[in-house]
Design a protein around this motif. Structure first.
Motif, PDB file in Angstrom:
ATOM      1  N   PRO A 292      -7.883   0.465  11.740  1.00 57.89           N
ATOM      2  CA  PRO A 292      -6.942  -0.545  12.235  1.00 57.89           C
ATOM      3  C   PRO A 292      -7.552  -1.303  13.410  1.00 57.89           C
TER       4      PRO A 292
ATOM      5  N   SER B  76     -11.219  -6.297  -5.197  1.00 59.09           N
ATOM      6  CA  SER B  76     -10.247  -6.483  -4.123  1.00 59.09           C
ATOM      7  C   SER B  76      -9.414  -7.744  -4.275  1.00 59.09           C
TER       8      SER B  76
ATOM      9  N   ASN C  72      -5.483 -10.135   3.675  1.00 63.58           N
ATOM     10  CA  ASN C  72      -6.151  -9.120   2.869  1.00 63.58           C
ATOM     11  C   ASN C  72      -6.950  -9.745   1.742  1.00 63.58           C
TER      12      ASN C  72
ATOM     13  N   VAL D  58      -4.408  -3.810   9.406  1.00 58.83           N
ATOM     14  CA  VAL D  58      -4.778  -2.471   8.952  1.00 58.83           C
ATOM     15  C   VAL D  58      -5.385  -2.532   7.551  1.00 58.83           C
ATOM     16  N   PRO D  59      -6.693  -2.320   7.419  1.00 51.56           N
ATOM     17  CA  PRO D  59      -7.320  -2.260   6.093  1.00 51.56           C
ATOM     18  C   PRO D  59      -7.158  -0.887   5.467  1.00 51.56           C
ATOM     19  N   SER D  60      -7.510  -0.792   4.214  1.00 53.17           N
ATOM     20  CA  SER D  60      -7.500   0.487   3.514  1.00 53.17           C
ATOM     21  C   SER D  60      -8.488   1.451   4.158  1.00 53.17           C
TER      22      SER D  60
ATOM     23  N   HIS E 128      -0.410   2.101  11.021  1.00 51.29           N
ATOM     24  CA  HIS E 128      -1.496   1.753  11.944  1.00 51.29           C
ATOM     25  C   HIS E 128      -1.815   2.901  12.896  1.00 51.29           C
TER      26      HIS E 128
ATOM     27  N   SER F 260      -3.258  -2.379   2.326  1.00 48.64           N
ATOM     28  CA  SER F 260      -3.448  -3.081   3.600  1.00 48.64           C
ATOM     29  C   SER F 260      -2.092  -3.489   4.152  1.00 48.64           C
TER      30      SER F 260
ATOM     31  N   GLY G 230       0.794  -1.213   0.000  1.00 46.55           N
ATOM     32  CA  GLY G 230       0.000   0.000   0.000  1.00 46.55           C
ATOM     33  C   GLY G 230       0.829   1.266   0.000  1.00 46.55           C
TER      34      GLY G 230
ATOM     35  N   ASP H  89     -11.548  -2.148  -0.019  1.00 49.38           N
ATOM     36  CA  ASP H  89     -10.745  -3.275   0.433  1.00 49.38           C
ATOM     37  C   ASP H  89     -11.059  -3.551   1.896  1.00 49.38           C
ATOM     38  N   ARG H  90     -10.682  -4.717   2.374  1.00 54.63           N
ATOM     39  CA  ARG H  90     -10.945  -5.117   3.751  1.00 54.63           C
ATOM     40  C   ARG H  90      -9.857  -6.087   4.201  1.00 54.63           C
ATOM     41  N   VAL H  91      -9.872  -6.413   5.492  1.00 54.17           N
ATOM     42  CA  VAL H  91      -9.020  -7.455   6.048  1.00 54.17           C
ATOM     43  C   VAL H  91      -9.925  -8.492   6.691  1.00 54.17           C
TER      44      VAL H  91
END
Length: 424
Positions: free
Chosen positions: A155, A344, A101, A79-81, A59, A67, A47, A86-88
């Protein structure tokens, strides 16, 4: 707590994918990652953020697109976007946490399965409830990992005592168009420094998408000041008007806009996957319609063989509109759809960091809506249903003629409920 990050490249993972495994009893943090993930002493990241890359504090500070994860004395931060494209994914057992991710990578690595009788539209559309209202619970089946979650934007700290979402600061005030313009320019300048940091293994070039609407042309105009290399256009769009009524109705290219901005443009031929393995990444993130309109863009960038930052206008439809429904005016980032999320998985395969620029300062949407409707912006307001004075001013002040963009709202989506490519 002292967790030492042990990182290992995995050829089976997409270029920007990562999977982390934390075992509390052994005090271990292992990370398997694709070839283009950057790894530091205490962090792994795919990222860009507007902070010092070598410090790896995405973070705690900065606005992250992409991410990553950070290990510190408190535990492990996933830590996601900050952009809701986007996600985690995290799974928590008694002595174990698995995070990634990529939903596909998390399931494959842990051996988790989908619940065959579960309607995943629930998980797919949860984020439409906003940051304060969405339920992160994700329904997966695994013998040891009973609790799965999807995390957006904020985060999240995992430790032996559980998980904790980082406190969210109040939205930054935006007093005027001038302030907004300066904040955007400052963000892009800092992101560019991050992307070119000598601490990276390789620098990250920038490209953008462009169409004949408002959002992506405005992003392209803003990014030109920070060293954008080229813009990419897929000119065919959906239109309610048939070609025999208006031959230009489906045309959505931005050639004349790019020319006015002085930005090199590459026209992408509209096409869809012909192989099962190419279609799957667009279908797997959610139950929403696949975003195959950007398939040629992702395939082109995949062919470049290195990480690229792709700047887009996702969420500009809410952030920049002159009249925004009251439901979307809160600081918790309400959206009208989940567009962008279905890229994603594909972006990880293609080595693309998705920089959805309108999400920056989007939590200050009340200020932005006030600015858009202010007398100061009246010269750039059209007074119709498709009216975005902020991007119009950005573009017109950059030298783009009024008639070249934002005249008709178009879409570049392809709707279908089932895979089209037979499994080989």
């Amino acid at each position: 707590m002292n967790l030492r990050l042990q990182a290992e490249a995995a050829a089976s993972l997409p270029a920007l994918a990562w999977v982390a495994e934390v075992c509390w009893s052994l005090s271990t943090l292992r990370v398997w990652h694709g070839a283009e993930v950057e790894v530091g002493d205490s962090f792994a990241v795919e990222g860009l953020w507007d902070g010092d890359f070598s410090a790896g504090r995405f973070h705690k500070e900065g606005f992250l697109f992409g991410s990553g994860l950070v290990a510190d004395a408190a535990g492990v931060w996933f830590v996601p976007s900050r952009a809701l494209v986007d996600r985690v994914i995290c799974g928590e057992g008694e002595d174990l946490v698995v995070a990634s991710n990529s939903l596909v990578a998390a399931m494959a690595w842990a051996g988790a399965e989908l619940q065959v009788d579960h309607d995943y539209r629930r998980e797919s559309y949860q984020i439409l409830k906003g940051l304060d209202g969405y339920d992160p619970t994700f329904a997966l089946v695994h013998p040891q990992i009973r609790r799965w979650r999807q995390h957006f934007h904020d985060p999240v700290l995992y430790s032996p005592s559980g998980f904790e979402i980082a406190p969210r600061q109040s939205p930054s005030p935006v007093e005027s168009f001038q302030v907004y313009s300066e904040e955007m320019a400052g963000l892009l300048e800092r992101l560019k420094r991050n992307s070119e940091s000598p601490s990276r293994r390789r620098t990250v070039p920038w490209v953008s998408t462009i169409s004949s609407g408002y959002d992506s042309p405005a992003v392209t105009a803003l990014a030109m000041q920070a060293g954008l290399e080229e813009c990419l256009s897929v000119p065919n769009s959906n239109s309610l008007l048939p070609a025999w009524v208006d031959s230009s109705a489906g045309a959505d290219g931005g050639e004349l806009i790019a020319e006015a901005l002085g930005c090199p443009i590459r026209i992408m031929e509209s096409r869809t996957p012909t192989r099962w393995e190419d279609e799957v990444p667009y279908l797997s993130p959610s139950a929403a319609d696949p975003e195959l309109a950007l398939y040629p863009v992702m395939e082109h960038l995949r062919g470049k063989g290195r990480v690229k930052a792709l700047l887009t206008g996702y969420h500009g439809d809410k952030t920049w509109d002159r009249i925004v429904p009251s439901d979307y005016l809160g600081p918790d980032l309400r959206r009208g759809d989940i567009s962008g999320l279905n890229l994603s998985e594909a972006r990880l395969e293609a080595g693309v960091i998705h920089v959805a620029l309108p999400f920056f300062l989007a939590r200050s949407i009340r200020d932005l809506q006030r600015i858009a409707a202010s007398p100061e912006m009246a010269p750039w307001a059209l007074g119709n249903e498709y009216d975005q004075p902020i991007p119009r001013r950005i573009l017109e002040e950059a030298g783009v003629g009024r008639e070249l963009f934002g005249m008709r709202k178009r879409a570049v989506v392809q709707r279908y409920p089932f895979p089209k490519v037979p499994e080989g």
